[in-house]
Design a protein around this motif. Sequence first.
Motif, mmCIF file in Angstrom:
data_model
loop_
_atom_site.group_PDB
_atom_site.id
_atom_site.type_symbol
_atom_site.label_atom_id
_atom_site.label_comp_id
_atom_site.label_asym_id
_atom_site.label_seq_id
_atom_site.Cartn_x
_atom_site.Cartn_y
_atom_site.Cartn_z
ATOM 1 N N SER A 110 70.521 67.896 92.603
ATOM 2 C CA SER A 110 70.468 66.804 91.620
ATOM 3 C C SER A 110 71.801 66.743 90.880
ATOM 4 O O SER A 110 72.410 67.761 90.548
ATOM 5 C CB SER A 110 69.296 66.989 90.659
ATOM 6 O OG SER A 110 69.473 68.127 89.866
ATOM 7 N N ALA A 111 72.261 65.494 90.652
ATOM 8 C CA ALA A 111 73.634 65.251 90.192
ATOM 9 C C ALA A 111 73.867 65.696 88.754
ATOM 10 O O ALA A 111 72.962 65.656 87.917
ATOM 11 C CB ALA A 111 73.968 63.764 90.316
ATOM 12 N N ASN A 112 75.122 66.076 88.501
ATOM 13 C CA ASN A 112 75.554 66.470 87.159
ATOM 14 C C ASN A 112 75.827 65.217 86.324
ATOM 15 O O ASN A 112 76.955 64.940 85.953
ATOM 16 C CB ASN A 112 76.799 67.358 87.246
ATOM 17 C CG ASN A 112 77.772 66.923 88.320
ATOM 18 O OD1 ASN A 112 77.545 67.127 89.504
ATOM 19 N ND2 ASN A 112 78.842 66.268 87.906
ATOM 20 N N SER A 153 75.952 54.836 93.250
ATOM 21 C CA SER A 153 75.282 53.568 92.958
ATOM 22 C C SER A 153 75.787 52.944 91.655
ATOM 23 O O SER A 153 75.748 51.730 91.500
ATOM 24 C CB SER A 153 73.785 53.830 92.837
ATOM 25 O OG SER A 153 73.578 54.809 91.833
ATOM 26 N N ILE A 154 76.242 53.769 90.729
ATOM 27 C CA ILE A 154 76.649 53.267 89.416
ATOM 28 C C ILE A 154 78.174 53.307 89.254
ATOM 29 O O ILE A 154 78.695 53.205 88.162
ATOM 30 C CB ILE A 154 75.974 54.076 88.275
ATOM 31 C CG1 ILE A 154 75.790 55.554 88.627
ATOM 32 C CG2 ILE A 154 74.604 53.511 87.928
ATOM 33 C CD1 ILE A 154 76.893 56.295 89.173
ATOM 34 N N CYS A 155 78.884 53.456 90.396
ATOM 35 C CA CYS A 155 80.342 53.591 90.356
ATOM 36 C C CYS A 155 81.021 52.248 90.538
ATOM 37 O O CYS A 155 80.605 51.463 91.391
ATOM 38 C CB CYS A 155 80.831 54.468 91.501
ATOM 39 S SG CYS A 155 80.127 56.082 91.483
ATOM 40 N N ILE A 156 82.094 52.045 89.772
ATOM 41 C CA ILE A 156 82.925 50.867 90.019
ATOM 42 C C ILE A 156 84.388 51.282 90.198
ATOM 43 O O ILE A 156 85.291 50.463 90.077
ATOM 44 C CB ILE A 156 82.762 49.813 88.903
ATOM 45 C CG1 ILE A 156 82.959 50.436 87.516
ATOM 46 C CG2 ILE A 156 81.408 49.119 89.003
ATOM 47 C CD1 ILE A 156 83.061 49.415 86.398
ATOM 48 N N THR A 157 84.592 52.581 90.502
ATOM 49 C CA THR A 157 85.949 53.097 90.694
ATOM 50 C C THR A 157 86.729 52.267 91.715
ATOM 51 O O THR A 157 87.909 51.974 91.525
ATOM 52 C CB THR A 157 85.873 54.571 91.167
ATOM 53 O OG1 THR A 157 85.336 55.320 90.091
ATOM 54 C CG2 THR A 157 87.221 55.130 91.551
ATOM 55 N N GLY A 169 76.955 60.814 96.444
ATOM 56 C CA GLY A 169 77.034 59.406 96.065
ATOM 57 C C GLY A 169 76.643 58.455 97.174
ATOM 58 O O GLY A 169 76.940 58.675 98.350
ATOM 59 N N GLY A 170 75.928 57.413 96.773
ATOM 60 C CA GLY A 170 75.624 56.318 97.695
ATOM 61 C C GLY A 170 74.365 56.505 98.510
ATOM 62 O O GLY A 170 74.038 55.647 99.340
ATOM 63 N N ILE A 171 73.631 57.609 98.301
ATOM 64 C CA ILE A 171 72.441 57.848 99.119
ATOM 65 C C ILE A 171 71.239 57.115 98.519
ATOM 66 O O ILE A 171 70.920 57.289 97.348
ATOM 67 C CB ILE A 171 72.203 59.365 99.266
ATOM 68 C CG1 ILE A 171 73.268 59.868 100.233
ATOM 69 C CG2 ILE A 171 70.777 59.662 99.741
ATOM 70 C CD1 ILE A 171 73.292 61.292 100.488
ATOM 71 N N ARG A 172 70.610 56.240 99.336
ATOM 72 C CA ARG A 172 69.490 55.425 98.837
ATOM 73 C C ARG A 172 68.179 55.760 99.526
ATOM 74 O O ARG A 172 67.116 55.387 99.045
ATOM 75 C CB ARG A 172 69.799 53.932 99.077
ATOM 76 C CG ARG A 172 71.128 53.469 98.500
ATOM 77 C CD ARG A 172 71.734 52.385 99.341
ATOM 78 N NE ARG A 172 71.933 52.864 100.704
ATOM 79 C CZ ARG A 172 72.278 52.111 101.731
ATOM 80 N NH1 ARG A 172 72.470 50.816 101.552
ATOM 81 N NH2 ARG A 172 72.432 52.626 102.934
ATOM 82 N N GLY A 182 76.642 55.673 84.893
ATOM 83 C CA GLY A 182 77.811 56.354 85.417
ATOM 84 C C GLY A 182 78.419 57.193 84.313
ATOM 85 O O GLY A 182 78.396 56.796 83.145
ATOM 86 N N MET A 183 78.950 58.364 84.676
ATOM 87 C CA MET A 183 79.517 59.229 83.643
ATOM 88 C C MET A 183 80.858 58.697 83.150
ATOM 89 O O MET A 183 81.393 59.179 82.169
ATOM 90 C CB MET A 183 79.630 60.672 84.146
ATOM 91 C CG MET A 183 78.288 61.332 84.437
ATOM 92 S SD MET A 183 76.953 60.923 83.276
ATOM 93 C CE MET A 183 77.688 61.297 81.701
ATOM 94 N N ALA A 184 81.387 57.676 83.843
ATOM 95 C CA ALA A 184 82.595 57.024 83.350
ATOM 96 C C ALA A 184 82.270 55.611 82.840
ATOM 97 O O ALA A 184 83.147 54.768 82.728
ATOM 98 C CB ALA A 184 83.634 56.949 84.465
#
Length: 483
Positions: A49-51, A306-310, A342-345, A390-392
């Motif tokens: 599970s993600a940090n 999923s929540i990244c816009i980098t 990241g990106g796993i649905r 997203g953490m950013a």
Amino acid sequence: MAMKLRPETALTFDDVLLVPKRSAIRSRHAVNTRTQLSRSIALAIPVISANMDTVTEAAMALAMARMGGIGVIHRFMTIERQAAEVERVKRAEGFVVEQPHSIAAEATVQAARTELAKYDIGGLLVHDANDEVVGLVTTRDLLFEVNAQRPVREVMTPRAKLVTAAPGGSIDDARATLRNHRLEKLPVFDQEGALHGLITAQDIMKIEQWPHATKDSRGRLRVAAAVGIRPGDLDRAAACVHAGVDALVVDIAHGHSDGALDMVRALKQQFPQIDVVGGNVATAEGVRDMVVAGADAVKVGVGAGSICITRIVTGFGVPQLTAVAECAEAGRALGVPIIADGGIRTSGDITKALAVGASTVMLGSLLAGTDESPGANVVRGGRRYKIVRGMASLTANIDRQAVEAHREVDPEDWERVVPEGVEAMVPVRGPVKDVIYQLVGGLRSGLSYAGAATIAELWEHAEFVRITSAGKHESGAHDVETR
Ligand code: XMP
């Protein structure tokens, strides 16, 4: 100037499918999902599970470790709080409760009932005015007591009549004693008569419910914690190590940077006994540099979440399957496992990420809607959701600054933030064990389609085909009204 362009097209999950292979596997229970998180930590299921602050704190990490995965406690909180979250996981599953609740011998039956209800437990040790243990009182002793004002001393089992255990005994010994005496509680005293803790039948049952749990050599659940790359993060790491953390995750969006590599090196120097995960990177060079710096596993994924816009904000990233494949090849040559982050649905995405060489996958928003993720439910249009961010993202940035500065952030500073993540909602999905059961079930089925009994065999057997948008359309439920 000529444009420097890699010759091959980079691919991600929806660009490909796995080709079915002849299989000798007769049931999806015949496959083994064991894998390595890092050089020295094994997992029964390849899921982390993600940090993220909307995904992993102690409750999620506990649940993940019980199921045979692991959770990474996020770092967007004070050092003290993060260490406390780590400690909660490490203390949860010893089979001896080290500081059991107790009550004074002169307290009333009524007070004992209140205490038992308050902590939702079945027994209390009883102490005298000198704090000596003089007995044990359980719900059974109180069941038919009509006089609620009687002192506990008169209804408890006195110490002389208690069946007890010595420190250092095994869980099997404890189980046998509890069974032979038809007991639910077993206080542990040393030879001098000092209390060492309490063994309860309920705790032993809980442990036996999760036979594949991820545990350390002392039988405690394992947990990882994220750290950043500022000088203060060495203190953060030290506090987590003191609390018993099993692995440290250097958590930086651009892990292939001197700052992140220096941090990995510093952590390995200061805590050589702790596995360090470095990330995130998206290239073979990134993996090599991380491993040279001392990383025991490397986390892969730039802009895939999923929540990244980098990728939108910076123009950088590598589509995730190609990134994982390239990194896994480098990781395998260096003997270091790769985490696909990241990106796993879907469970199909998990199988694909492992098939290109990852040893584990990290999940963010897929787990953010579960009961164990931090945060409350919100109701929109009559449906229940939880927040994932997203953490950013803008709000995560503002909250982080507030934690660091110990004060509210001036709204004028909000405009200076350049977010690389978004805040979103995911449907409430119930207990995480149900979500993981479905995902791992799908993975097991996937392994059998590949004719692979293990993840290592999947690496060997996997063959992909590229698909078109028509192939993708055909893959989902189509031309029917889904209900
Ligand atoms: P999923 O798709 O599982 O992805 O939700 C989780 C992963 O996304 C990364 N992450 C971010 N990436 N901006 C980014 O570009 C962000 O604000 C952000 N927050 C998380 C991270 O790797 C996580 O594990």
